[in-house]
Design a protein around this motif. Structure first.
Motif, PDB file in Angstrom:
ATOM      1  N   GLY A  44     104.253  61.031 178.677  1.00  0.00           N
ATOM      2  CA  GLY A  44     104.325  61.407 177.272  1.00  0.00           C
ATOM      3  C   GLY A  44     105.562  62.239 177.014  1.00  0.00           C
ATOM      4  N   ILE A  45     105.892  62.397 175.734  1.00  0.00           N
ATOM      5  CA  ILE A  45     107.019  63.236 175.336  1.00  0.00           C
ATOM      6  C   ILE A  45     106.592  64.119 174.166  1.00  0.00           C
ATOM      7  N   TYR A  83     103.766  56.253 175.333  1.00  0.00           N
ATOM      8  CA  TYR A  83     104.125  54.837 175.425  1.00  0.00           C
ATOM      9  C   TYR A  83     102.895  54.083 175.899  1.00  0.00           C
ATOM     10  N   LYS A  84     102.290  53.329 174.996  1.00  0.00           N
ATOM     11  CA  LYS A  84     100.997  52.708 175.265  1.00  0.00           C
ATOM     12  C   LYS A  84     101.118  51.187 175.305  1.00  0.00           C
ATOM     13  N   LYS A  85     100.391  50.594 176.240  1.00  0.00           N
ATOM     14  CA  LYS A  85     100.312  49.141 176.337  1.00  0.00           C
ATOM     15  C   LYS A  85      99.094  48.643 175.574  1.00  0.00           C
ATOM     16  N   PHE A  86      99.269  47.535 174.854  1.00  0.00           N
ATOM     17  CA  PHE A  86      98.169  46.957 174.090  1.00  0.00           C
ATOM     18  C   PHE A  86      98.386  45.460 173.953  1.00  0.00           C
ATOM     19  N   SER A  87      97.369  44.768 173.525  1.00  0.00           N
ATOM     20  CA  SER A  87      97.432  43.312 173.387  1.00  0.00           C
ATOM     21  C   SER A  87      97.219  42.903 171.939  1.00  0.00           C
ATOM     22  N   THR A  88      98.037  41.959 171.466  1.00  0.00           N
ATOM     23  CA  THR A  88      97.868  41.371 170.143  1.00  0.00           C
ATOM     24  C   THR A  88      98.079  39.873 170.251  1.00  0.00           C
ATOM     25  N   PHE A  99     115.510  57.483 181.359  1.00  0.00           N
ATOM     26  CA  PHE A  99     114.131  57.332 181.815  1.00  0.00           C
ATOM     27  C   PHE A  99     113.527  56.062 181.223  1.00  0.00           C
ATOM     28  N   LYS A 100     112.874  55.283 182.066  1.00  0.00           N
ATOM     29  CA  LYS A 100     112.134  54.124 181.572  1.00  0.00           C
ATOM     30  C   LYS A 100     110.877  54.615 180.851  1.00  0.00           C
ATOM     31  N   SER A 101     110.610  54.038 179.689  1.00  0.00           N
ATOM     32  CA  SER A 101     109.457  54.461 178.900  1.00  0.00           C
ATOM     33  C   SER A 101     108.156  54.305 179.676  1.00  0.00           C
ATOM     34  N   GLU A 102     108.051  53.236 180.456  1.00  0.00           N
ATOM     35  CA  GLU A 102     106.813  52.970 181.176  1.00  0.00           C
ATOM     36  C   GLU A 102     106.557  53.978 182.295  1.00  0.00           C
ATOM     37  N   ASP A 103     107.593  54.760 182.670  1.00  0.00           N
ATOM     38  CA  ASP A 103     107.431  55.759 183.721  1.00  0.00           C
ATOM     39  C   ASP A 103     107.048  57.132 183.172  1.00  0.00           C
ATOM     40  N   LEU A 104     106.990  57.255 181.855  1.00  0.00           N
ATOM     41  CA  LEU A 104     106.702  58.542 181.233  1.00  0.00           C
ATOM     42  C   LEU A 104     105.243  58.625 180.794  1.00  0.00           C
ATOM     43  N   LYS A 146     104.924  60.296 184.880  1.00  0.00           N
ATOM     44  CA  LYS A 146     103.586  60.027 185.404  1.00  0.00           C
ATOM     45  C   LYS A 146     103.374  60.694 186.759  1.00  0.00           C
ATOM     46  N   GLU A 147     104.461  61.094 187.406  1.00  0.00           N
ATOM     47  CA  GLU A 147     104.354  61.815 188.679  1.00  0.00           C
ATOM     48  C   GLU A 147     104.172  63.315 188.482  1.00  0.00           C
TER      49      GLU A 147
END
Length: 264
Positions: free
Chosen positions: A82-83, A99-104, A75-80, A41-42
């Motif tokens: 994309g790949i 790596y996407k955040k979502f709500s269920t 690498f932490k997934s939340e810091d990426l 993300k950087e």
């Protein structure tokens, strides 16, 4: 008392940005080694090799060599951001995962999803339990078939299905439909898309009127515009140009393929 049995299967799906051909069916779930390019993300970029991630992997281990003998970092997934992954024998056929955040059900989740298509205002992702890229550069999705034995001895089979997520520009991500393995797939696709994209009533009228299905997801992504002024297109026939994809069920209960998506 109910007993549940899971059987992993692979269903082939060709992504919009790939130039590969028809995909094959497998019945195993190996975690193959992939050639990888990681973007943080950087803005930093790292290249190497890693094992194909499961959707729920919270970290990825990168290696310098195909044998995975020399570590290049974890690498932490939340810091990426994309790949990009490809089969080492077919490096030109790569696929992007994010790596996407979502709500269920009022719970927050995060998972590695495959990018299906990206437009000016909308992005589409597909989620599976895990993924595979074969030597031909074709991508496969792995799901679960659940067999439930009722107390009376009868058996119910729940086919695997794959959640389709749409994300509006600005970060609103929502599951809108399930792909494959359900009844009335077309109508639930249209219902989910229309509810989520209600801020573009012109597009929604085409989704309903032309009975669009998952095969038309590239058009949904391309034409969605919540700031639209005037008509979407001059005639509905313009939205039918280009190659569509079709779902073809092969003989047997677990066989299915999807042909390639192409931009109109």
């Amino acid at each position: 008392m109910k007993l549940a049995y899971n059987l992993s299967i692979l269903i082939g799906l060709m992504m919009l940005l790939s130039g590969c051909g028809l995909m094959k069916l497998f019945t195993s779930e190996p975690r193959d080694v992939c050639k990888a390019q990681l973007e943080t993300k950087e803005g930093a970029t790292y290249t190497g090799y890693l094992r194909m991630p499961m959707s729920g992997d919270k970290e990825l281990k990168l290696f310098d060599d195909l044998a995975l003998a020399h570590s290049a970092g974890t690498f932490k997934s939340e810091d990426l951001k994309g790949i990009e992954l490809s089969n080492p024998k077919k490096p030109d056929s790569s696929y992007r995962f994010e790596y996407k955040k979502f709500s269920t059900f009022l719970q927050s989740n995060a998972a590695w999803m495959t990018l299906v298509d990206r437009g000016p205002e909308l992005t589409a992702y597909l989620l599976a339990s895990s993924y595979k890229i074969d030597e031909n550069g074709d991508i496969f999705f792995i799901g679960n078939e659940q067999r439930i034995i009722r107390s009376g001895g009868s058996m119910a089979v729940v086919k695997p299905s794959f959640p389709l997520f749409l994300e509006k520009r600005g970060g609103i991500l929502r599951k809108v439909a399930l792909v494959h393995g359900i009844n009335y797939e077309g109508s639930q696709f249209r219902g989910g898309v229309v509810r989520f994209l209600a801020d573009d009533p012109e597009l929604c009228s085409y989704v309903r009127g032309l009975k669009w299905e998952f095969e038309d997801i590239d058009k949904v992504v391309k034409y969605y515009d919540p700031h639209r002024k005037g008509e979407l297109v001059k005639s509905p026939s313009q939205l039918r140009e280009g190659d569509d994809i079709e779902l073809r069920l092969a003989e047997g209960t677990l066989s299915a393929t999807l042909s390639q998506l192409k931009e109109p």
